[in-house]
Design a protein around this motif. Structure first.
Motif, PDB file in Angstrom:
ATOM      1  N   GLY A  15       0.790  -1.228   0.000  1.00 51.75           N
ATOM      2  CA  GLY A  15       0.000   0.000   0.000  1.00 51.75           C
ATOM      3  C   GLY A  15       0.819   1.273   0.000  1.00 51.75           C
ATOM      4  N   ASP A  16       1.979   1.260   0.642  1.00 48.57           N
ATOM      5  CA  ASP A  16       2.818   2.459   0.706  1.00 48.57           C
ATOM      6  C   ASP A  16       3.707   2.629  -0.520  1.00 48.57           C
ATOM      7  OD1 ASP A  16       1.791   3.013   3.229  1.00 48.57           O
ATOM      8  OD2 ASP A  16       3.422   1.957   4.263  1.00 48.57           O
ATOM      9  N   PHE A  17       3.834   1.577  -1.302  1.00 50.50           N
ATOM     10  CA  PHE A  17       4.767   1.595  -2.420  1.00 50.50           C
ATOM     11  C   PHE A  17       4.106   1.741  -3.785  1.00 50.50           C
ATOM     12  CE2 PHE A  17       6.554  -1.120   0.927  1.00 50.50           C
ATOM     13  CZ  PHE A  17       7.702  -0.404   1.223  1.00 50.50           C
ATOM     14  N   PHE A  18       2.795   1.476  -3.838  1.00 46.52           N
ATOM     15  CA  PHE A  18       2.135   1.396  -5.134  1.00 46.52           C
ATOM     16  C   PHE A  18       0.866   2.223  -5.207  1.00 46.52           C
ATOM     17  CE2 PHE A  18       4.241  -2.733  -4.442  1.00 46.52           C
ATOM     18  CZ  PHE A  18       5.187  -2.638  -5.438  1.00 46.52           C
ATOM     19  N   THR A  23       4.509   2.024  -9.367  1.00 49.70           N
ATOM     20  CA  THR A  23       5.387   2.268  -8.227  1.00 49.70           C
ATOM     21  C   THR A  23       5.417   3.755  -7.899  1.00 49.70           C
ATOM     22  OG1 THR A  23       6.755   0.417  -8.922  1.00 49.70           O
ATOM     23  CG2 THR A  23       7.736   1.951  -7.365  1.00 49.70           C
ATOM     24  N   VAL A  24       5.270   4.079  -6.602  1.00 52.52           N
ATOM     25  CA  VAL A  24       5.354   5.479  -6.170  1.00 52.52           C
ATOM     26  C   VAL A  24       6.492   5.707  -5.178  1.00 52.52           C
ATOM     27  CG1 VAL A  24       2.931   6.016  -6.593  1.00 52.52           C
ATOM     28  CG2 VAL A  24       3.615   5.133  -4.352  1.00 52.52           C
ATOM     29  N   ALA A  25       7.133   4.618  -4.753  1.00 49.20           N
ATOM     30  CA  ALA A  25       8.260   4.725  -3.824  1.00 49.20           C
ATOM     31  C   ALA A  25       9.185   3.540  -4.069  1.00 49.20           C
ATOM     32  CB  ALA A  25       7.755   4.716  -2.379  1.00 49.20           C
ATOM     33  N   ASP A  27      12.871  -5.746  -2.545  1.00 48.03           N
ATOM     34  CA  ASP A  27      12.982  -6.794  -3.567  1.00 48.03           C
ATOM     35  C   ASP A  27      11.768  -7.711  -3.588  1.00 48.03           C
ATOM     36  OD1 ASP A  27      15.390  -5.851  -4.481  1.00 48.03           O
ATOM     37  OD2 ASP A  27      16.594  -7.290  -3.330  1.00 48.03           O
ATOM     38  N   SER A  28      11.187  -7.961  -2.434  1.00 46.28           N
ATOM     39  CA  SER A  28      10.054  -8.877  -2.349  1.00 46.28           C
ATOM     40  C   SER A  28       8.817  -8.351  -3.078  1.00 46.28           C
ATOM     41  CB  SER A  28       9.708  -9.162  -0.892  1.00 46.28           C
ATOM     42  OG  SER A  28       9.292  -7.963  -0.251  1.00 46.28           O
ATOM     43  N   LEU A  29       8.809  -7.075  -3.410  1.00 48.00           N
ATOM     44  CA  LEU A  29       7.652  -6.485  -4.089  1.00 48.00           C
ATOM     45  C   LEU A  29       7.951  -6.057  -5.524  1.00 48.00           C
ATOM     46  CD1 LEU A  29       6.110  -4.328  -1.211  1.00 48.00           C
ATOM     47  CD2 LEU A  29       5.322  -6.534  -2.090  1.00 48.00           C
ATOM     48  N   ARG A  30       9.125  -6.394  -6.005  1.00 50.28           N
ATOM     49  CA  ARG A  30       9.428  -6.074  -7.403  1.00 50.28           C
ATOM     50  C   ARG A  30       8.514  -6.886  -8.315  1.00 50.28           C
ATOM     51  NH1 ARG A  30      13.362  -2.639  -7.435  1.00 50.28           N
ATOM     52  NH2 ARG A  30      15.092  -2.776  -5.990  1.00 50.28           N
ATOM     53  N   TYR A  31       8.370  -6.434  -9.524  1.00 47.14           N
ATOM     54  CA  TYR A  31       7.521  -7.106 -10.515  1.00 47.14           C
ATOM     55  C   TYR A  31       6.092  -7.272  -9.986  1.00 47.14           C
ATOM     56  CZ  TYR A  31      12.182  -8.070 -12.230  1.00 47.14           C
ATOM     57  OH  TYR A  31      13.475  -7.942 -12.644  1.00 47.14           O
TER      58      TYR A  31
END
Length: 171
Positions: free
Chosen positions: A40-43, A94-96, A100-104
């Motif tokens: 939620g904080d990254f996308f 991606t906003v931040a 690695d666990s959330l790549r792709y």
């Protein structure tokens, strides 16, 4: 979901409710997956890209029906074409900086959206399938291919068909 004049042919063929429902379903599923992954904080989920994926999907379906002389498309086509357009339009942005666990994230989202549906088609629960080394290997290979290999709607349809057929064969 809003429709412009160039998409009126889709409304005539499928109806606004069907298209809007697909949009709402995909958007809801994507939101749940991103939240479950802790992203939620990254996308940011680009709703316009979800809408484009839905419109592209239904446009392909209109082309497929007369080409194959069919009234309804099978589940393999539904999943293959859906996966392709979601991957192509990349609705999760991606906003931040992400771990690695959330790549792709778009590839992960497609897996989390459609693998449970594929398992349901063959009557398997995801927890049961996850205990199978063969299934885990398949999942890893599919994820790898979604990330690094070129695929199209037909190759994804073939993958879905092969997966379902493989599990339906007598063992």
């Amino acid at each position: 979901m809003e429709f412009d004049k160039k998409h009126q042919f889709l409304i005539r063929e499928f109806g606004e409710d069907v298209i809007s429902q697909r949009y709402a379903t995909w958007l809801n599923e994507i939101q749940k997956i991103v939240n479950c992954l802790g992203g939620g904080d990254f996308f940011y989920i680009d709703e316009d890209n979800v809408a484009l994926a839905v419109l592209d999907y239904f446009t392909d379906v209109i082309r497929l029906k007369p080409f194959h002389h069919i009234k309804h498309i099978n589940v393999q086509k539904i999943y293959g074409y859906s996966m392709f357009w979601l991957l192509k339009n990349k609705p999760v942005q991606t906003v931040a900086a992400v771990p690695d666990s959330l790549r792709y994230i778009n590839e992960r989202t497609v897996l989390f959206m459609f693998v449970p549906k594929m398992l349901a088609e063959i009557g398997l629960h995801p927890n049961t399938a996850a205990q199978s080394e063969v299934f885990v290997n398949f999942l890893n290979l599919l994820y790898y291919n979604l990330r690094y290999r070129q695929s199209n709607s037909q190759s994804l349809e073939l993958m879905v068909d092969a997966f379902i057929s493989g599990y339906r064969l007598p063992h």
